[in-house]
Design an enzyme around this catalytic site. Structure first.
Site, PDB file in Angstrom:
ATOM      1  N   HIS A 282     -23.821  -6.126 -12.557  1.00 31.59           N
ATOM      2  CA  HIS A 282     -25.164  -5.598 -12.791  1.00 31.59           C
ATOM      3  C   HIS A 282     -25.528  -4.581 -11.713  1.00 31.59           C
ATOM      4  O   HIS A 282     -26.041  -3.495 -12.020  1.00 31.59           O
ATOM      5  CB  HIS A 282     -26.218  -6.716 -12.742  1.00 31.59           C
ATOM      6  CG  HIS A 282     -26.154  -7.705 -13.839  1.00 31.59           C
ATOM      7  ND1 HIS A 282     -26.198  -9.065 -13.605  1.00 31.59           N
ATOM      8  CD2 HIS A 282     -26.078  -7.566 -15.180  1.00 31.59           C
ATOM      9  CE1 HIS A 282     -26.164  -9.713 -14.745  1.00 31.59           C
ATOM     10  NE2 HIS A 282     -26.075  -8.823 -15.730  1.00 31.59           N
TER      11      HIS A 282
ATOM     12  N   LYS B 132     -37.534 -20.502 -22.833  1.00 33.39           N
ATOM     13  CA  LYS B 132     -36.238 -20.930 -22.301  1.00 33.39           C
ATOM     14  C   LYS B 132     -36.332 -21.086 -20.795  1.00 33.39           C
ATOM     15  O   LYS B 132     -36.932 -20.272 -20.106  1.00 33.39           O
ATOM     16  CB  LYS B 132     -35.164 -19.893 -22.626  1.00 33.39           C
ATOM     17  CG  LYS B 132     -34.808 -19.788 -24.084  1.00 33.39           C
ATOM     18  CD  LYS B 132     -33.854 -18.653 -24.279  1.00 33.39           C
ATOM     19  CE  LYS B 132     -32.583 -19.109 -24.921  1.00 33.39           C
ATOM     20  NZ  LYS B 132     -31.644 -18.012 -25.126  1.00 33.39           N
TER      21      LYS B 132
ATOM     22  N   ARG C 292     -18.457  -4.052 -20.455  1.00 32.10           N
ATOM     23  CA  ARG C 292     -17.255  -4.595 -19.833  1.00 32.10           C
ATOM     24  C   ARG C 292     -16.035  -4.423 -20.718  1.00 32.10           C
ATOM     25  O   ARG C 292     -14.922  -4.512 -20.239  1.00 32.10           O
ATOM     26  CB  ARG C 292     -17.461  -6.074 -19.519  1.00 32.10           C
ATOM     27  CG  ARG C 292     -18.504  -6.307 -18.440  1.00 32.10           C
ATOM     28  CD  ARG C 292     -18.833  -7.756 -18.319  1.00 32.10           C
ATOM     29  NE  ARG C 292     -19.466  -8.178 -19.570  1.00 32.10           N
ATOM     30  CZ  ARG C 292     -20.026  -9.346 -19.759  1.00 32.10           C
ATOM     31  NH1 ARG C 292     -20.006 -10.256 -18.808  1.00 32.10           N
ATOM     32  NH2 ARG C 292     -20.602  -9.654 -20.904  1.00 32.10           N
TER      33      ARG C 292
ATOM     34  N   SER D 278     -23.030 -13.458 -15.941  1.00 30.96           N
ATOM     35  CA  SER D 278     -23.935 -14.445 -15.335  1.00 30.96           C
ATOM     36  C   SER D 278     -23.582 -15.860 -15.774  1.00 30.96           C
ATOM     37  O   SER D 278     -23.585 -16.785 -14.959  1.00 30.96           O
ATOM     38  CB  SER D 278     -25.383 -14.134 -15.709  1.00 30.96           C
ATOM     39  OG  SER D 278     -25.802 -12.925 -15.142  1.00 30.96           O
TER      40      SER D 278
END
Length: 163
Positions: A20, A44, A94, A131
């Site tokens: 990031h 969440k 990616r 992550s």
């Protein structure tokens, strides 16, 4: 007279990884201003609170004077872009899987608001980092050094000890 070229780098950043940070830094070299949009769903529960995510990103980008970090919830990304007057969305890729996931969203954002998405290929040395993988590795005692900053690693380990 040319206006400010501003982009949005959206994400949940839970936690912010070196991948990031690489995309944010590269976007900062291309645009006059980068708005890092920490997007979160209040329904969440993340590992880090939105404010903690914001603070960790700010610490990692403290040397970049054209980067600001803002929190957004329960809204479309195109509405965020309108609010901050951004001309582009910048996303890191990616690999092909990321492209297949991101392309329909980029096309929808262009359809909804005419905003373009700029894809930056990830640094090959960082493309294995996500992550979710960082959290999983840390949760089971693996070393996440070199995947996140030392500050993020320490904060993540502290959170995991509290659980």
């Amino acid at each position: 007279m040319r206006g400010t070229r501003r982009c949005v780098c959206p994400g949940s950043y839970d936690p912010v990884t070196l991948g990031h940070a690489d995309v944010i830094r590269r976007a900062a070299s291309l645009y006059d201003e980068v708005v890092v949009a920490v997007l979160h769903n209040p329904a969440k529960r993340g590992t880090f609170s939105p404010q903690e995510r914001r603070d960790l990103i700010l610490e990692g980008c403290a040397d970049l004077d054209n980067v600001r970090v803002e929190l957004f919830a329960d809204r479309l990304l195109v509405d965020v872009c309108r609010e901050v007057d951004a001309t582009a969305i910048v996303k890191g890729l990616r690999g092909g899987t990321d492209f297949a996931y991101e392309l329909p969203m980029a096309l929808m954002n262009r359809h909804l608001a005419g905003i373009e998405t700029v894809f930056l290929p990830g640094d090959p040395s960082l493309e294995h980092i996500s992550s979710s993988l960082v959290k999983e590795v840390a949760r089971y005692g693996g070393d996440v050094s070199g995947l996140v900053s030392d500050r993020v690693r320490d904060a993540l380990l502290a959170h995991l000890r509290e659980q």
